[in-house]
Structures are given as structure tokens and as C-alpha cells.
Design a protein around this motif. Structure first.
Motif, PDB file in Angstrom:
ATOM      1  N   THR A 239      40.042  33.084  48.331  1.00 17.64           N
ATOM      2  CA  THR A 239      39.034  33.714  48.862  1.00 17.64           C
ATOM      3  C   THR A 239      38.266  33.812  47.517  1.00 17.64           C
ATOM      4  OG1 THR A 239      40.139  36.021  47.720  1.00 17.64           O
ATOM      5  CG2 THR A 239      39.856  35.844  50.352  1.00 17.64           C
ATOM      6  N   PRO A 240      37.592  33.006  47.862  1.00 19.49           N
ATOM      7  CA  PRO A 240      36.324  33.466  46.441  1.00 19.49           C
ATOM      8  C   PRO A 240      35.867  33.824  45.233  1.00 19.49           C
ATOM      9  CG  PRO A 240      35.107  33.264  47.531  1.00 19.49           C
ATOM     10  CD  PRO A 240      35.772  33.229  49.035  1.00 19.49           C
ATOM     11  N   PHE A 241      35.845  34.075  43.974  1.00 21.37           N
ATOM     12  CA  PHE A 241      36.378  35.263  42.910  1.00 21.37           C
ATOM     13  C   PHE A 241      34.503  35.225  42.984  1.00 21.37           C
ATOM     14  CE2 PHE A 241      34.963  35.106  38.178  1.00 21.37           C
ATOM     15  CZ  PHE A 241      35.607  36.376  38.117  1.00 21.37           C
ATOM     16  N   VAL A 242      33.719  34.104  43.225  1.00 18.84           N
ATOM     17  CA  VAL A 242      32.513  34.110  42.301  1.00 18.84           C
ATOM     18  C   VAL A 242      31.392  35.431  43.519  1.00 18.84           C
ATOM     19  CG1 VAL A 242      31.956  31.582  42.149  1.00 18.84           C
ATOM     20  CG2 VAL A 242      31.315  32.060  44.086  1.00 18.84           C
ATOM     21  N   VAL A 243      31.947  35.368  44.471  1.00 16.34           N
ATOM     22  CA  VAL A 243      31.251  36.723  45.442  1.00 16.34           C
ATOM     23  C   VAL A 243      31.824  37.839  45.004  1.00 16.34           C
ATOM     24  CG1 VAL A 243      31.826  37.729  47.750  1.00 16.34           C
ATOM     25  CG2 VAL A 243      31.847  34.911  47.239  1.00 16.34           C
ATOM     26  N   SER A 244      32.825  38.040  44.256  1.00 19.40           N
ATOM     27  CA  SER A 244      33.535  39.406  43.573  1.00 19.40           C
ATOM     28  C   SER A 244      32.185  39.283  42.613  1.00 19.40           C
ATOM     29  CB  SER A 244      35.328  38.885  43.381  1.00 19.40           C
ATOM     30  OG  SER A 244      35.387  39.052  44.478  1.00 19.40           O
ATOM     31  N   LYS A 245      31.896  37.838  42.008  1.00 24.99           N
ATOM     32  CA  LYS A 245      31.548  38.488  40.315  1.00 24.99           C
ATOM     33  C   LYS A 245      30.136  38.562  40.790  1.00 24.99           C
ATOM     34  CE  LYS A 245      31.135  35.796  36.431  1.00 24.99           C
ATOM     35  NZ  LYS A 245      29.178  36.008  36.408  1.00 24.99           N
ATOM     36  N   ARG A 246      29.087  38.319  41.427  1.00 20.26           N
ATOM     37  CA  ARG A 246      28.525  38.335  42.182  1.00 20.26           C
ATOM     38  C   ARG A 246      27.886  39.846  42.782  1.00 20.26           C
ATOM     39  NH1 ARG A 246      27.048  36.893  48.149  1.00 20.26           N
ATOM     40  NH2 ARG A 246      28.089  34.594  47.125  1.00 20.26           N
ATOM     41  N   ILE A 247      28.738  40.515  43.578  1.00 22.23           N
ATOM     42  CA  ILE A 247      28.958  41.265  44.229  1.00 22.23           C
ATOM     43  C   ILE A 247      29.178  42.515  42.591  1.00 22.23           C
ATOM     44  CG2 ILE A 247      31.054  42.344  44.475  1.00 22.23           C
ATOM     45  CD1 ILE A 247      29.697  44.118  47.114  1.00 22.23           C
ATOM     46  N   SER A 248      29.521  42.595  42.115  1.00 19.50           N
ATOM     47  CA  SER A 248      29.932  43.359  41.125  1.00 19.50           C
ATOM     48  C   SER A 248      28.423  43.258  40.201  1.00 19.50           C
ATOM     49  CB  SER A 248      31.045  42.735  39.547  1.00 19.50           C
ATOM     50  OG  SER A 248      30.301  41.340  39.277  1.00 19.50           O
ATOM     51  N   GLU A 249      28.409  42.430  40.479  1.00 19.65           N
ATOM     52  CA  GLU A 249      26.496  42.406  39.021  1.00 19.65           C
ATOM     53  C   GLU A 249      25.102  43.047  40.093  1.00 19.65           C
ATOM     54  OE1 GLU A 249      27.112  38.487  36.763  1.00 19.65           O
ATOM     55  OE2 GLU A 249      26.528  38.053  38.922  1.00 19.65           O
ATOM     56  N   GLU A 250      25.865  43.379  40.988  1.00 19.69           N
ATOM     57  CA  GLU A 250      24.535  43.267  42.072  1.00 19.69           C
ATOM     58  C   GLU A 250      24.855  45.200  41.953  1.00 19.69           C
ATOM     59  OE1 GLU A 250      23.706  39.769  44.953  1.00 19.69           O
ATOM     60  OE2 GLU A 250      23.994  41.347  45.666  1.00 19.69           O
ATOM     61  N   SER A 251      26.216  45.403  42.423  1.00 27.00           N
ATOM     62  CA  SER A 251      26.087  47.286  42.634  1.00 27.00           C
ATOM     63  C   SER A 251      27.011  48.135  41.461  1.00 27.00           C
ATOM     64  CB  SER A 251      27.448  46.596  43.252  1.00 27.00           C
ATOM     65  OG  SER A 251      27.128  48.654  43.702  1.00 27.00           O
ATOM     66  N   PRO A 252      26.087  48.894  40.895  1.00 27.84           N
ATOM     67  CA  PRO A 252      26.162  49.855  39.442  1.00 27.84           C
ATOM     68  C   PRO A 252      27.881  50.429  39.794  1.00 27.84           C
ATOM     69  CG  PRO A 252      24.643  50.822  40.424  1.00 27.84           C
ATOM     70  CD  PRO A 252      24.790  49.098  41.019  1.00 27.84           C
ATOM     71  N   LYS A 253      28.287  50.614  41.036  1.00 27.89           N
ATOM     72  CA  LYS A 253      29.439  50.922  41.650  1.00 27.89           C
ATOM     73  C   LYS A 253      30.808  50.170  42.082  1.00 27.89           C
ATOM     74  CE  LYS A 253      28.027  55.620  41.814  1.00 27.89           C
ATOM     75  NZ  LYS A 253      29.191  56.651  41.234  1.00 27.89           N
ATOM     76  N   VAL A 254      30.504  49.021  41.397  1.00 23.26           N
ATOM     77  CA  VAL A 254      31.470  47.430  41.473  1.00 23.26           C
ATOM     78  C   VAL A 254      32.074  47.331  40.177  1.00 23.26           C
ATOM     79  CG1 VAL A 254      32.258  45.907  42.515  1.00 23.26           C
ATOM     80  CG2 VAL A 254      30.993  47.173  44.246  1.00 23.26           C
ATOM     81  N   THR A 255      33.182  47.520  40.219  1.00 25.68           N
ATOM     82  CA  THR A 255      33.485  47.049  38.667  1.00 25.68           C
ATOM     83  C   THR A 255      34.399  45.412  38.751  1.00 25.68           C
ATOM     84  OG1 THR A 255      33.498  48.973  37.875  1.00 25.68           O
ATOM     85  CG2 THR A 255      35.174  46.972  36.380  1.00 25.68           C
ATOM     86  N   LEU A 256      34.578  44.843  37.968  1.00 21.42           N
ATOM     87  CA  LEU A 256      35.832  43.367  38.477  1.00 21.42           C
ATOM     88  C   LEU A 256      36.104  43.218  37.602  1.00 21.42           C
ATOM     89  CD1 LEU A 256      36.344  41.195  40.058  1.00 21.42           C
ATOM     90  CD2 LEU A 256      34.236  39.747  38.194  1.00 21.42           C
ATOM     91  N   VAL A 257      37.809  43.056  37.777  1.00 17.08           N
ATOM     92  CA  VAL A 257      38.116  42.602  36.443  1.00 17.08           C
ATOM     93  C   VAL A 257      39.042  41.077  37.219  1.00 17.08           C
ATOM     94  CG1 VAL A 257      40.932  42.963  35.872  1.00 17.08           C
ATOM     95  CG2 VAL A 257      39.558  45.234  36.138  1.00 17.08           C
ATOM     96  N   ALA A 258      38.889  40.284  36.747  1.00 24.11           N
ATOM     97  CA  ALA A 258      38.851  39.228  36.678  1.00 24.11           C
ATOM     98  C   ALA A 258      40.352  38.540  35.707  1.00 24.11           C
ATOM     99  CB  ALA A 258      37.938  38.183  35.653  1.00 24.11           C
ATOM    100  N   THR A 259      41.311  37.545  36.631  1.00 24.73           N
ATOM    101  CA  THR A 259      42.017  36.831  36.143  1.00 24.73           C
ATOM    102  C   THR A 259      42.377  35.608  35.569  1.00 24.73           C
ATOM    103  OG1 THR A 259      43.665  37.184  38.328  1.00 24.73           O
ATOM    104  CG2 THR A 259      43.653  39.191  36.455  1.00 24.73           C
ATOM    105  N   THR A 260      43.589  35.387  35.158  1.00 26.42           N
ATOM    106  CA  THR A 260      43.937  34.204  35.704  1.00 26.42           C
ATOM    107  C   THR A 260      44.993  33.869  35.978  1.00 26.42           C
ATOM    108  OG1 THR A 260      44.251  33.218  33.477  1.00 26.42           O
ATOM    109  CG2 THR A 260      41.772  32.949  34.349  1.00 26.42           C
ATOM    110  N   GLY A 261      45.191  32.195  36.441  1.00 24.06           N
ATOM    111  CA  GLY A 261      46.561  31.874  36.975  1.00 24.06           C
ATOM    112  C   GLY A 261      47.606  32.919  37.420  1.00 24.06           C
ATOM    113  N   LEU A 262      47.350  33.538  38.376  1.00 22.03           N
ATOM    114  CA  LEU A 262      47.892  34.940  38.978  1.00 22.03           C
ATOM    115  C   LEU A 262      47.446  34.420  40.599  1.00 22.03           C
ATOM    116  CD1 LEU A 262      47.201  37.853  38.154  1.00 22.03           C
ATOM    117  CD2 LEU A 262      49.008  36.490  37.639  1.00 22.03           C
TER     118      LEU A 262
END
Length: 289
Positions: A239-262
Motif C-alpha cells: 500500500t503506497p505510503f505517498v497516498v497516506s502522506k498526501r491525505i495527511s497534508e490535505e485533511s486537518p483531521k488526519v495525522t500521519l506517523v511514518a515508520t521505516t523498516g517495518l
């Protein structure tokens, strides 16, 4: 077989993919009814994964009736209740480590096996079944403090129109937000006949009165008024991380926590998910995470 279709991320040419494409197109042309029957079995039958996590001693198993068969439930803890919704070819067992943490933190965790998954009944898995499965679970409880979902379970959670799902906070792990694009791209990469696949999709849509064109988790998540926390690995192959990043930037109600290696699966029992849950559990409907 369905796992090899939906979780194949390679775009490279290979002979097996070409043979699948030729074979399924010929089958569809020569015997269309039989081809659709076989396609339903291949495309809509998830792998019933074996449990990897030990069941906590205090966990209580139960059964909830649904239109797609009996759903096996797993409940642990006391306190405000959170429902956990797994993804395609997953099971409630994947959530057991997180459920133990939730119970220790003063919450009730209720996970369940979706139709045709784990120990639950049902022959086929698809979005209508996932949504109706969640509906049945929500009908079986009084109050829901929030919902945690993984992968395809995130799409069905957002699609769910149950009042208890629409008015509670969401913790989405490795979400599938552009569901139709993910689905059709995965089948196309597998080499499977797209015409045959589209006919199966239309049959399911008509059977459950669920037009596929209405499935849009991304837009529906943007329209939600309650807080959503996404935990997503930057290197997720499914599932593409970039989509989660985009919606977190577009919606004030969505917060993104990014991880690596999981990756896509191990993230379910990671510390960022546990910490995200605690943060979200303290958040009211109008708060900012």
C-alpha cells in the motif's frame, strides 16, 4: 492463489504472467460461465492464514451472526471498547500483541475474523462482505470508543456507514485509501484477464447492490469530522505510503506517523502503533493530534 494475485508487486515481465493472461482470456472466450465461476474462486477466496501469535489466557472467544456466516470474535480487557478489523487474508490473530497492550492500558479490545477468513464462516471475501461483517460486529456491542484497522480492513472501515463507525476515531495501519486503483493494478500485474475480472466485479456489485464506482475510501476519509491517525511504513510494498502522506497534508483531521523498516505486516505490533493508539484514545472529537 488470490494472495499471489493481490500481493504481487513485481512489474517485470515473466513467462508465468503471460501464460496466465493467455489462458484466462481463452477460457473466458470458450466457456464464459465456467470461467467466471473459476474466477470467483480464485479472485475472491482469501488464504486462511495460520495463527502466529499465542492467544492470551484471558481472551474470550465468541460468535457473532452475519449474512456471510458466523464470525469468530476475540475479546480481551475491560474499559472503553475498540474494534479491530484485519485485512485481506489476515486474521484477528495478527492483532493479539496489540490487544494485550490495549488491555494492559485499561481498554477492551474486540477483534474478529472477517467472512472467509480465519475461523469465521463464509466462502468469499470482498468489500461488501467486509463492510457487512463490520456492521454485524458493531450491531453486537453497545458503545464503540474507536476502530483500528489494517490494510483492506481500513477501506471497509471507512466505507462502513454504521453510525458507530462514522462517529468514532480511527487508527489506520498501512491503509488502502485508493482501493480501486490498488485492486485493478494488482490484478493487471498478475496477468489475469481484466475483462474476466471486471465481469466478476460487476456480478458481486449487482448481487450486493454495492456499485464499485462508489468505493472511494480516500474521499470519504477526507470528509470525516472525527480524528484519524495513520501509521504507515515508508517502504510498504503493498500500500503506497505517498497516498497516506498526501491525505495527511490535505485533511486537518488526519495525522500521519511514518515508520521505516517495518513493512506491511510487522508494523501491526510495533511501538508506533501502540503509542498512536494511546494518543488517539485520549483525543476528543475536536482535538488535534
Amino acid at each position: 492463489m488470490s494472495d499471489k494475485i493481490y500481493f504481487n508487486t513485481s512489474a517485470k515481465f515473466n513467462l508465468r504472467r503471460s501464460l496466465i493472461n493467455v489462458g484466462t482470456r481463452i477460457h473466458h472466450r470458450v466457456a464464459p460461465n465456467h470461467a467466471r465461476q473459476i474466477a470467483r474462486q480464485l479472485l475472491l477466496t482469501p488464504v486462511r492464514s495460520k495463527p502466529n501469535n499465542p492467544q492470551p489466557p484471558a481472551m474470550v472467544k465468541g460468535i457473532v451472526k452475519s449474512a456471510h456466516g458466523d464470525l469468530t470474535t476475540y475479546t480481551l480487557g475491560t474499559g472503553p471498547l475498540w474494534v479491530l478489523n484485519h485485512g485481506w487474508s489476515g486474521t484477528a490473530n495478527q492483532f493479539f500483541p496489540l490487544m494485550e497492550f490495549m488491555a494492559q492500558s485499561g481498554f477492551t479490545a474486540l477483534a474478529y475474523d472477517q467472512p472467509a477468513h480465519g475461523s469465521s464462516g463464509g466462502a468469499y471475501g470482498h468489500i461488501p462482505a467486509f463492510v457487512e461483517g463490520l456492521d454485524a460486529i458493531l450491531d453486537s456491542v453497545d458503545e464503540v470508543a474507536g476502530i483500528i484497522a489494517h490494510s483492506m480492513g481500513t477501506a471497509s472501515t471507512i466505507e462502513c456507514k454504521h453510525i458507530k463507525a462514522m462517529n468514532c476515531p480511527l487508527l489506520l495501519i498501512a491503509p488502502v485509501l485508493e482501493y480501486l486503483d490498488n485492486l485493478f493494478s494488482s490484478v493487471k500485474r498478475s496477468g489475469y484477464s481484466m475483462k474476466l475480472f471486471e465481469e466478476v466485479v460487476e456480478e458481486v456489485s449487482a448481487q450486493y447492490h454495492y456499485p464499485i464506482a462508489t468505493i472511494d475510501p480516500y474521499a470519504k476519509l477526507k470528509a470525516r469530522s472525527t480524528p484519524t491517525l495513520i501509521v504507515h511504513d515508508e517502504d510498504d510494498r503493498f500500500t503506497p505510503f505517498v497516498v497516506s502522506k498526501r491525505i495527511s497534508e490535505e485533511s486537518p483531521k488526519v495525522t500521519l506517523v511514518a515508520t521505516t523498516g517495518l513493512g506491511h505486516g510487522r508494523i501491526m505490533k510495533s511501538d508506533p502503533v501502540k503509542e498512536g493508539f494511546l494518543s488517539l484514545s485520549k483525543c476528543k472529537s475536536n482535538c488535534t493530534l
